[in-house]
Design a protein around this motif. Structure first.
Motif, PDB file in Angstrom:
ATOM      1  N   ALA A 102     -10.996   4.141  -0.475  1.00  0.00           N
ATOM      2  CA  ALA A 102     -10.745   5.533  -0.093  1.00  0.00           C
ATOM      3  C   ALA A 102     -11.711   6.062   0.963  1.00  0.00           C
ATOM      4  N   SER A 103     -12.925   5.610   0.976  1.00  0.00           N
ATOM      5  CA  SER A 103     -13.908   6.144   1.914  1.00  0.00           C
ATOM      6  C   SER A 103     -13.886   5.452   3.278  1.00  0.00           C
ATOM      7  N   ARG A 104     -13.063   4.437   3.442  1.00  0.00           N
ATOM      8  CA  ARG A 104     -13.035   3.698   4.707  1.00  0.00           C
ATOM      9  C   ARG A 104     -12.140   4.428   5.714  1.00  0.00           C
ATOM     10  N   PRO A 105     -12.702   4.761   6.882  1.00  0.00           N
ATOM     11  CA  PRO A 105     -11.908   5.513   7.853  1.00  0.00           C
ATOM     12  C   PRO A 105     -10.694   4.748   8.379  1.00  0.00           C
ATOM     13  N   GLU A 106     -10.718   3.421   8.325  1.00  0.00           N
ATOM     14  CA  GLU A 106      -9.593   2.628   8.824  1.00  0.00           C
ATOM     15  C   GLU A 106      -8.499   2.414   7.780  1.00  0.00           C
ATOM     16  N   ALA A 107      -8.677   2.986   6.588  1.00  0.00           N
ATOM     17  CA  ALA A 107      -7.666   2.861   5.530  1.00  0.00           C
ATOM     18  C   ALA A 107      -6.425   3.653   5.915  1.00  0.00           C
ATOM     19  N   LEU A 108      -5.277   3.029   5.713  1.00  0.00           N
ATOM     20  CA  LEU A 108      -4.009   3.716   5.960  1.00  0.00           C
ATOM     21  C   LEU A 108      -3.728   4.674   4.808  1.00  0.00           C
ATOM     22  N   PRO A 109      -3.022   5.757   5.052  1.00  0.00           N
ATOM     23  CA  PRO A 109      -2.748   6.697   3.957  1.00  0.00           C
ATOM     24  C   PRO A 109      -1.859   6.056   2.892  1.00  0.00           C
ATOM     25  N   PRO A 110      -1.911   6.603   1.676  1.00  0.00           N
ATOM     26  CA  PRO A 110      -1.043   6.069   0.618  1.00  0.00           C
ATOM     27  C   PRO A 110       0.426   6.257   0.981  1.00  0.00           C
ATOM     28  N   ALA A 111       1.274   5.395   0.438  1.00  0.00           N
ATOM     29  CA  ALA A 111       2.706   5.443   0.728  1.00  0.00           C
ATOM     30  C   ALA A 111       3.414   6.567  -0.020  1.00  0.00           C
ATOM     31  N   GLY A 112       2.891   6.949  -1.177  1.00  0.00           N
ATOM     32  CA  GLY A 112       3.529   7.973  -1.998  1.00  0.00           C
ATOM     33  C   GLY A 112       4.492   7.335  -2.993  1.00  0.00           C
ATOM     34  N   TRP A 113       4.700   8.032  -4.099  1.00  0.00           N
ATOM     35  CA  TRP A 113       5.526   7.484  -5.174  1.00  0.00           C
ATOM     36  C   TRP A 113       6.985   7.322  -4.774  1.00  0.00           C
ATOM     37  N   GLU A 114       7.527   8.234  -3.993  1.00  0.00           N
ATOM     38  CA  GLU A 114       8.928   8.129  -3.589  1.00  0.00           C
ATOM     39  C   GLU A 114       9.165   6.842  -2.794  1.00  0.00           C
ATOM     40  N   THR A 115       8.263   6.522  -1.874  1.00  0.00           N
ATOM     41  CA  THR A 115       8.387   5.307  -1.069  1.00  0.00           C
ATOM     42  C   THR A 115       8.237   4.059  -1.928  1.00  0.00           C
ATOM     43  N   VAL A 116       7.282   4.060  -2.844  1.00  0.00           N
ATOM     44  CA  VAL A 116       7.069   2.907  -3.724  1.00  0.00           C
ATOM     45  C   VAL A 116       8.307   2.678  -4.594  1.00  0.00           C
ATOM     46  N   ARG A 117       8.835   3.726  -5.184  1.00  0.00           N
ATOM     47  CA  ARG A 117      10.019   3.580  -6.048  1.00  0.00           C
ATOM     48  C   ARG A 117      11.241   3.113  -5.257  1.00  0.00           C
ATOM     49  N   ALA A 118      11.392   3.578  -4.023  1.00  0.00           N
ATOM     50  CA  ALA A 118      12.507   3.132  -3.181  1.00  0.00           C
ATOM     51  C   ALA A 118      12.367   1.641  -2.845  1.00  0.00           C
ATOM     52  N   PHE A 119      11.149   1.202  -2.550  1.00  0.00           N
ATOM     53  CA  PHE A 119      10.895  -0.218  -2.272  1.00  0.00           C
ATOM     54  C   PHE A 119      11.241  -1.059  -3.496  1.00  0.00           C
ATOM     55  N   GLU A 120      10.804  -0.622  -4.664  1.00  0.00           N
ATOM     56  CA  GLU A 120      11.079  -1.352  -5.900  1.00  0.00           C
ATOM     57  C   GLU A 120      12.575  -1.440  -6.166  1.00  0.00           C
ATOM     58  N   ALA A 121      13.291  -0.336  -5.980  1.00  0.00           N
ATOM     59  CA  ALA A 121      14.741  -0.338  -6.207  1.00  0.00           C
ATOM     60  C   ALA A 121      15.442  -1.271  -5.226  1.00  0.00           C
TER      61      ALA A 121
END
Length: 195
Positions: free
Chosen positions: A23-42
């Motif tokens: 979380a503290s790394r400036p080069e970290a990409l933002p989280p995908a969010g639950w909606e995106t994760v659930r869509a990927f899983e489906a």
């Protein structure tokens, strides 16, 4: 035999480790969010193992600085050096291994070259999400389906090896699972056991 992990509920301690590492790394990409994760899983017919699932949804969906050496891929991506023309990766089909496999040792055994290649392709493509590459054809996979669900494996042109302490082997010592793998990297420890 590999040790079992509980991958259905996110352990708050593992998530805290992941937050600390990423979380503290400036080069970290933002989280995908639950909606995106659930869509990927489906779309793929899987449920991602914890704590990776919550990590991608709430903490970070990739890190250009690693782990591994060439960066942690956003979920579902493949590295640039993966190769053109490869078949789609069926995530819902179980990952075929339960222990390390050094396929160079199997060359010339009872099966022909075509059968050996088919078995190797299954290891590369079935039941795992690519986490990234260390270059030179060394790919890190998170198993999402089958008995190894939640374990991280290194697969290259010579072998498929699970990361983490296993009874009877010390090829890649460490704490199994995504959180253990990420913490191992953050501590700057080598992936392989030192002689």
């Amino acid at each position: 035999m590999m040790c079992d992990m509980y991958t259905e509920t996110c352990d708050p301690a593992e998530l805290a480790v992941l937050r600390e590492v990423f979380a503290s790394r400036p080069e970290a990409l933002p989280p995908a969010g639950w909606e995106t994760v659930r869509a990927f899983e489906a779309e793929h017919g899987v449920v991602l193992p914890e704590p990776y699932r919550t990590f991608v949804a709430e903490v970070c969906d990739g890190l250009r600085a690693g782990p591994p050496f060439c960066g942690l891929l956003p979920h579902g991506d493949i590295p640039d050096d993966w190769g053109a023309g490869r078949p789609e990766r069926p995530l819902a089909e179980p990952f075929p291994l339960t222990e390390a496999w050094l396929w160079e040792e199997d060359e010339g055994e009872t099966e022909g070259e075509a059968e050996l290649e088919a078995r190797m392709d299954a290891v590369y493509d079935r039941g795992s999400l690519l986490l990234g590459t260390d270059g030179c054809g060394m790919y890190w996979h998170l198993v999402v389906t089958g008995p190894q669900r939640g374990h991280v494996w290194l697969i290259d042109d010579c072998a498929a090896i699970p990361f983490g302490t296993r009874p009877g082997t010390c090829l890649m010592p460490g704490t199994p699972g995504f959180a253990g793998w990420a913490a191992h990297w953050a501590e700057g420890r080598p992936w392989f056991a030192e002689d």
